[in-house]
Enzyme design. Structure first.
Site, PDB file in Angstrom:
ATOM      1  N   CYS A 139      23.119   8.171  33.462  1.00  0.00           N
ATOM      2  CA  CYS A 139      23.329   9.608  33.636  1.00  0.00           C
ATOM      3  C   CYS A 139      23.065  10.019  35.076  1.00  0.00           C
ATOM      4  CB  CYS A 139      22.424  10.398  32.696  1.00  0.00           C
ATOM      5  SG  CYS A 139      23.068  10.373  31.030  1.00  0.00           S
ATOM      6  N   ASN A 204      29.325   4.845  32.728  1.00  0.00           N
ATOM      7  CA  ASN A 204      28.765   6.163  32.460  1.00  0.00           C
ATOM      8  C   ASN A 204      29.542   7.127  33.361  1.00  0.00           C
ATOM      9  OD1 ASN A 204      26.991   8.401  31.958  1.00  0.00           O
ATOM     10  ND2 ASN A 204      25.444   6.909  31.339  1.00  0.00           N
ATOM     11  N   THR A 205      29.126   8.381  33.400  1.00  0.00           N
ATOM     12  CA  THR A 205      29.942   9.378  34.104  1.00  0.00           C
ATOM     13  C   THR A 205      29.809   9.287  35.621  1.00  0.00           C
ATOM     14  OG1 THR A 205      28.175  10.958  33.840  1.00  0.00           O
ATOM     15  CG2 THR A 205      29.925  11.000  32.184  1.00  0.00           C
ATOM     16  N   CYS A 349      67.881  15.557  38.728  1.00  0.00           N
ATOM     17  CA  CYS A 349      66.841  16.467  39.218  1.00  0.00           C
ATOM     18  C   CYS A 349      66.591  16.264  40.705  1.00  0.00           C
ATOM     19  CB  CYS A 349      65.544  16.282  38.433  1.00  0.00           C
ATOM     20  SG  CYS A 349      64.736  14.697  38.735  1.00  0.00           S
ATOM     21  N   CYS A 352      63.588  11.783  42.849  1.00  0.00           N
ATOM     22  CA  CYS A 352      63.520  10.485  43.520  1.00  0.00           C
ATOM     23  C   CYS A 352      63.953  10.656  44.965  1.00  0.00           C
ATOM     24  CB  CYS A 352      64.383   9.450  42.804  1.00  0.00           C
ATOM     25  SG  CYS A 352      66.128   9.907  42.680  1.00  0.00           S
ATOM     26  N   CYS A 356      61.613   9.828  48.138  1.00  0.00           N
ATOM     27  CA  CYS A 356      61.957   8.725  49.036  1.00  0.00           C
ATOM     28  C   CYS A 356      62.356   9.258  50.409  1.00  0.00           C
ATOM     29  CB  CYS A 356      63.078   7.881  48.440  1.00  0.00           C
ATOM     30  SG  CYS A 356      63.330   6.339  49.339  1.00  0.00           S
ATOM     31  N   CYS A 379      65.632  -0.020  50.739  1.00  0.00           N
ATOM     32  CA  CYS A 379      64.592   0.036  49.703  1.00  0.00           C
ATOM     33  C   CYS A 379      63.535  -1.043  49.919  1.00  0.00           C
ATOM     34  CB  CYS A 379      65.233  -0.129  48.323  1.00  0.00           C
ATOM     35  SG  CYS A 379      64.015  -0.185  46.987  1.00  0.00           S
ATOM     36  N   CYS A 385      59.883   6.193  43.443  1.00  0.00           N
ATOM     37  CA  CYS A 385      60.963   6.888  42.726  1.00  0.00           C
ATOM     38  C   CYS A 385      60.807   6.718  41.212  1.00  0.00           C
ATOM     39  CB  CYS A 385      62.336   6.404  43.186  1.00  0.00           C
ATOM     40  SG  CYS A 385      62.541   4.614  43.127  1.00  0.00           S
TER      41      CYS A 385
HETATM   42  S1  SF4 Z   1      61.408   1.980  45.423  1.00  0.00           S
HETATM   43 FE1  SF4 Z   1      62.922   1.973  47.076  1.00  0.00          FE
HETATM   44  S2  SF4 Z   1      64.257   3.659  46.570  1.00  0.00           S
HETATM   45 FE2  SF4 Z   1      62.433   3.947  45.302  1.00  0.00          FE
HETATM   46  S3  SF4 Z   1      61.139   5.338  46.534  1.00  0.00           S
HETATM   47 FE3  SF4 Z   1      60.513   3.241  47.088  1.00  0.00          FE
HETATM   48  S4  SF4 Z   1      61.768   2.710  48.862  1.00  0.00           S
HETATM   49 FE4  SF4 Z   1      62.688   4.528  47.961  1.00  0.00          FE
END
Ligand code: SF4
Ligand SMILES: Cc1cc2nc3c(=O)[nH]c(=O)nc-3n(C[C@H](O)[C@H](O)[C@H](O)COP(=O)(O)OP(=O)(O)OC[C@H]3O[C@@H](n4cnc5c(N)ncnc54)[C@H](O)[C@@H]3O)c2cc1C
Ligand SMILES: Cc1cc2nc3c(=O)[nH]c(=O)nc-3n(C[C@H](O)[C@H](O)[C@H](O)COP(=O)(O)O)c2cc1C
Lengths: 432, 446
Positions: A139, A204-205, A349, A352, A356, A379, A385
């Site tokens: 605690c 514990n916490t 949407c 991602c 990124c 990437c 993402c």
């Molecule tokens: S995984 Fe690749 S595409 Fe996705 S956010 Fe990272 S760098 Fe960008």
């Protein structure tokens, strides 16, 4: 359904789900109802030394972090150990254990850090019929100011010393409950082991201030205009707890020391994860405090179904992920993946893209008609993402097979190689 | 003597007072703070969000929803109102299913959009308990005439006032608000919301409201051009299309006129409605006239539209609303005559067929009983002063509402821009005001 019976350091229970030492296990009324609801065991709310019991604040005790729809994600408390007389607790423990012999009942203890105090409390609980003791070295508020709780848990020498006394004056299995408010969790675990502990339980916490009242300019919960730090628990602390459990499970010094996993267990899946990382059973507090005792029924059915689906036993599960927990330096740097977006699942949407483009590697193209596409030559496979996409499995990481060329680096994907042998590492050992 | 839905002819109080009151109460009640928090949490905070594009006034929807989620509805309202000063009314009357909510990615994902309209109402309701939040810039000494105090005129006047210009609004009717006050279905804007909104936005200052003053009757366009630095026309569509059924012995009435009377009636138990009501048309006005007739206690209400159901301009949501209220919708029929006699009146329809050669009237007809026929087949522009070019029945404009005459702007239903919706009128009034501001401050007009 799979056999969920558990044997933790000789303490048997019909399932591995115990209630942690906390308000849910504060008295006979609660514990009876918990057993009726299906809990395999309880660790009774921490008992203190004989004499006038501690007092709690009479204002609010909890702070909270809410997620969507006021879902409780984190809870903070400034409650102390039991504020009920020792004799009352002992009488109730004895009655409950007599009526529920098949359930585990462990008594949590916290008394001043001297041999006589520990000797006295151990003899007081001797004939309750309890299955074991848990030493509350965790605690982080109130009791620690009086030299108990985490004040002990932060000094490995004290842990070892008290554990030794307990093993000397009691025949019962001894579980040492660790505080996470420490730099390296392996040190207190090693100390407990040296002192002869049968197991450790954690966490514990965590020291915390959950929020500040911006009208009163005081931490919450606010007691007459002031607030003190409390201890944090609930789903938010699970990642911290899992890491600490894994550290103990894989350390050469503590490997094999039984662990009771605690911290944010809310569903059967959380429990399974703790067990895969080496916990022999789990303890639950916040989930029960949020949803009531009945949550254990989902934990039981879920874990059973999982074991059936995997066709493994409970013992097979325990520690099964430990060999796969390693240090960063041993990760395969030649393992190459690329994000890929399933256009049929995409709801456009653009999260991602924002993630990124603004904060990562500019590797997603936004094409006319809100079509989002990964640029393989940019990437780096961070998977941000994937994490921010609201649709499950819409973005996945595709592994490049050996021999393929990574369009980002122009390099071919080759066999395993980690940092220890990497040419950029000045400390690299020449590959043999 | 008490009336019921079965009372023949036209009759008032067909339903008990409490039933009528319940029917005309807020049809989508406000969210409470918890409901708002839950609804707000569903927003994904999309990148370059499609809902924003779908809003004619371009409200930053993800931002205002995040402001609600973080418990600052006042900030959310400021976000809304800075794009759309009638954000409170729009939250109540916008066909969100075809606008922002129709574009919501969660509509794509789950068929359940974020409740943008109701969240907008939540924030603006909070804001309207305090004075309107915009400050007026230093006076410019410029004076603008705005004709018409509907959504277009009000949005224009407020934006001009904000920029420091003085505005005089000429409104033909005794009250400002336009169709917000006289046209919108009563259950969408309860508790005199239209007037409350006007009363809330005018105190920005610099706006003089001249009600009962009509362009063409009390003042001429030439006078306005002479007396003011610029003119904005937001006169809406004052005329209605003629269904070509003759005088029809008082059975036939224009739906907009019926709704206007309804909106101005304090005690709805005093408003007569037919036992059998037939509404001709396929748009929002037809739906509103039909639903409100049912709510007054008409036994049978039928909407008859000349083309197929898919061609109706009322959205699926509105059609469902009508059928849910017990209104029957018949399609592919056009009225040919109204017959009156001892047994009560009937309206005769010819079946139609929509083919490559356009809409064909077939020989076969049918009749419906009709104590009241409400015509909702569209509105049109009143005669416009000479000099203004009218195209396709509306004032011709380019860009942000510039008419063919320098110094005269127009917006709202009276122009061909956008759909005839409150929110489009607000957008056009606002954009015209910005363009006028540039012009008045020495920039160029087209
Ligand atoms: S995984 Fe690749 S595409 Fe996705 S956010 Fe990272 S760098 Fe960008
Ligand atoms: C029955 C009905 C229901 C509707 N329901 C909806 C709905 O649910 N949602 C929605 O978004 N839209 C709805 N609409 C459409 C919406 O009301 C209009 O698009 C909007 O009001 C147009 O605004 P406006 O300012 O251009 O014109 P109006 O609101 O028509 O305002 C024009 C104003 O100018 C005044 N005026 C006219 N001529 C003169 C003159 N010569 N001199 C001075 N003043 C003059 C008029 O009295 C009026 O006050 C509905 C329309 C009707 C008829
Ligand atoms: C992916 C990632 C990388 C980070 N790298 C660093 C780092 O290199 N140095 C550092 O001081 N903090 C680093 N941080 C910690 C952040 O600066 C910050 O202290 C932390 O994320 C807590 O803030 P937040 O959760 O409010 O964002 C990193 C955090 C993330 C998420």
């Amino acid at each position: 359904m799979a056999d969920l019976r558990s044997n933790f350091v000789g303490i048997k229970s019909p399932n591995p789900f115990w209630l942690a030492s906390a308000p849910p296990t504060d008295k006979e009324y609660n514990v009876r109802r918990a057993y009726e609801a299906g809990w395999g065991g309880v660790v009774w709310k921490t008992l203190g030394a004989e004499g006038p019991p501690v007092v709690n604040v009479n204002g609010p005790r909890y702070g909270v972090i809410h997620g969507a729809d006021r879902r409780v994600l984190g809870l903070n408390n400034i409650e102390l150990i039991t504020d009920r007389p020792l004799e009352v607790n002992l009488r109730e423990i004895k009655q409950v254990k007599r009526d529920y012999p098949d359930r585990a009942l462990v008594i949590s203890l916290m008394v001043p850090c001297d041999e006589d105090s520990w000797k006295a409390i151990l003899s007081a609980i001797e004939d309750t019929g309890a299955d074991g003791v848990e030493l509350n070295f965790g605690c982080p508020h109130g009791m620690s100011e009086r030299g108990m709780g985490s004040a002990v848990g932060q000094v490995p020498e004290y842990i070892e010393m008290v554990t030794r006394w307990v093993k000397q004056y009691s025949r019962m299995p001894c579980i040492v409950k660790l505080t996470p408010n420490i730099a390296d969790i392996r040190k207190p675990a090693e100390a407990a082991k040296r002192g002869g502990a049968d197991a450790v339980s954690l966490i514990n916490t965590i020291n915390s201030i959950t929020s500040v009242d911006l009208d009163l300019f005081a931490p919450e919960p606010t007691i007459d205009g002031k607030g003190a730090h409390g201890g944090y628990c609930g789903p938010a602390v699970k990642p911290i707890a899992l890491n600490m459990v894994a550290e103990i499970a894989r350390s050469a010094e503590t490997r094999g020391l039984p662990i009771s996993g605690i911290g944010g267990v809310t569903t059967w899946r959380d429990a399974a994860e703790f067990m895969a990382l080496g916990a022999g059973n789990v303890q639950v507090c916040t989930a029960a405090m949020t949803y009531g005792f009945k949550v254990v029924q989902e934990m039981i059915s879920g874990l059973g179904q999982y074991l059936d689906d995997k066709d493994i036993t409970l013992n097979d599960l325990i520690g099964r992920a430990v060999p796969n927990v390693t240090d960063w330096q041993y990760l395969n740097l030649n393992y190459v993946t690329k994000a890929q977006i399933d256009q049929d699942l995409c709801i456009k949407c653009g999260r991602c893209y924002a993630a990124c483009e603004d904060t990562s590697h500019q590797a997603i193209a936004m094409l006319p008609g809100r079509v989002f596409e990964v640029k393989d030559d940019e990437c780096v496979a961070c998977n941000l993402c994937v994490d921010v996409c609201p649709v499950e499995d819409c973005i996945t990481m595709r592994e490049l097979p050996l021999g393929d060329t990574d369009p980002r680096t122009g390099q071919k994907v080759v066999e395993f190689g980690n940092w220890t042998t990497h040419p950029n590492n000045p400390m690299a050992k020449a590959a043999e | 003597m008490t009336n019921s839905p079965l009372t023949p002819g036209l009759a008032a109080a067909r339903l008990p007072a409490d039933a009528i009151a319940a029917g005309f109460s807020d049809h989508e009640p406000p969210l409470d703070p918890h409901e708002a928090a839950v609804a707000a949490d569903r927003c994904y905070f999309c990148y370059d969000a499609p809902c924003v594009d779908a809003c004619p006034t371009g409200i930053d929807i993800p931002l205002f929803i995040r402001q609600i989620a973080t418990d600052t509805p006042e900030a959310a309202a400021a976000t809304i109102l800075s794009s759309n000063i009638l954000g409170g009314m729009c939250a109540r009357v916008c066909p969100t299913e075809t606008l922002c909510e129709g574009a919501c990615v969660r509509e794509t994902a789950e068929g359940k959009p974020v409740e943008i309209g109701r969240l907008q109402r939540y924030a603006t309701d909070v804001a309207m308990t305090a004075p309107q939040p915009f400050a007026r810039a230093a006076a410019t000494g410029k004076h603008v005439a705005v004709v018409g105090a509907g959504p277009a005129g009000l949005a224009c006047a407020h934006r001009l006032a904000m920029h420091g210009h003085d505005v005089t609004v000429y409104e033909a009717r005794p009250k400002p608000g336009g169709l917000n006050e006289f046209g919108i279905a009563a259950y969408k804007a309860t508790d005199a919301f239209a007037q409350r909104e006007v009363d809330w936005l005018l105190p920005i200052g610099g706006i003089t409201m001249e009600c009962g003053k009509a362009l063409g009757r009390d003042v001429t366009l030439t006078q306005l051009q002479d007396d003011f630095d610029a003119v904005f026309l937001g006169v809406g569509l004052g005329g209605v299309n003629d269904p070509g059924l003759g005088a029809a012995n008082g059975v036939l009435r224009d739906a907009v006129d019926f709704i206007a009377e309804l909106r101005q009636t304090e005690d709805l138990t005093s408003l007569p409605v037919g036992r059998d009501v037939v509404v001709i048309g396929g748009g929002m006005t037809a739906v509103d006239a039909a639903v409100q007739s049912r709510l007054l206690g008409a036994e049978n209400v039928t909407i008859v539209y000349r083309r197929g159901q898919e061609a109706m301009s009322a959205s699926d949501h509105e059609q469902d609303h009508a059928t849910g209220a017990g209104v029957r919708i018949r399609t592919n029929a056009t009225p040919v005559a109204i017959h009156t006699g001892d047994q009560g009146a009937e309206i005769e329809f010819a079946y139609t067929e929509d083919g490559p050669g356009g809409l064909q009237k077939l020989d076969e007809t049918f009749r419906l009983r009709a104590d009241q026929v409400l015509s909702a087949i569209g509105q049109r522009l009143h005669a416009m002063p000479d000099g203004l070019v009218v195209e396709g029945g509306k004032i011709a404009v380019t860009g942000p509402g510039r008419s063919t005459v320098a110094g005269i702007w127009a917006g709202g239903d009276c122009t061909a821009e956008g759909e005839d919706l409150t929110v489009s009128a607000v957008a056009q009034g606002r954009d015209a005001a910005e363009d006028m501001h540039t012009y008045l401050m020495g920039g160029k007009n087209g």
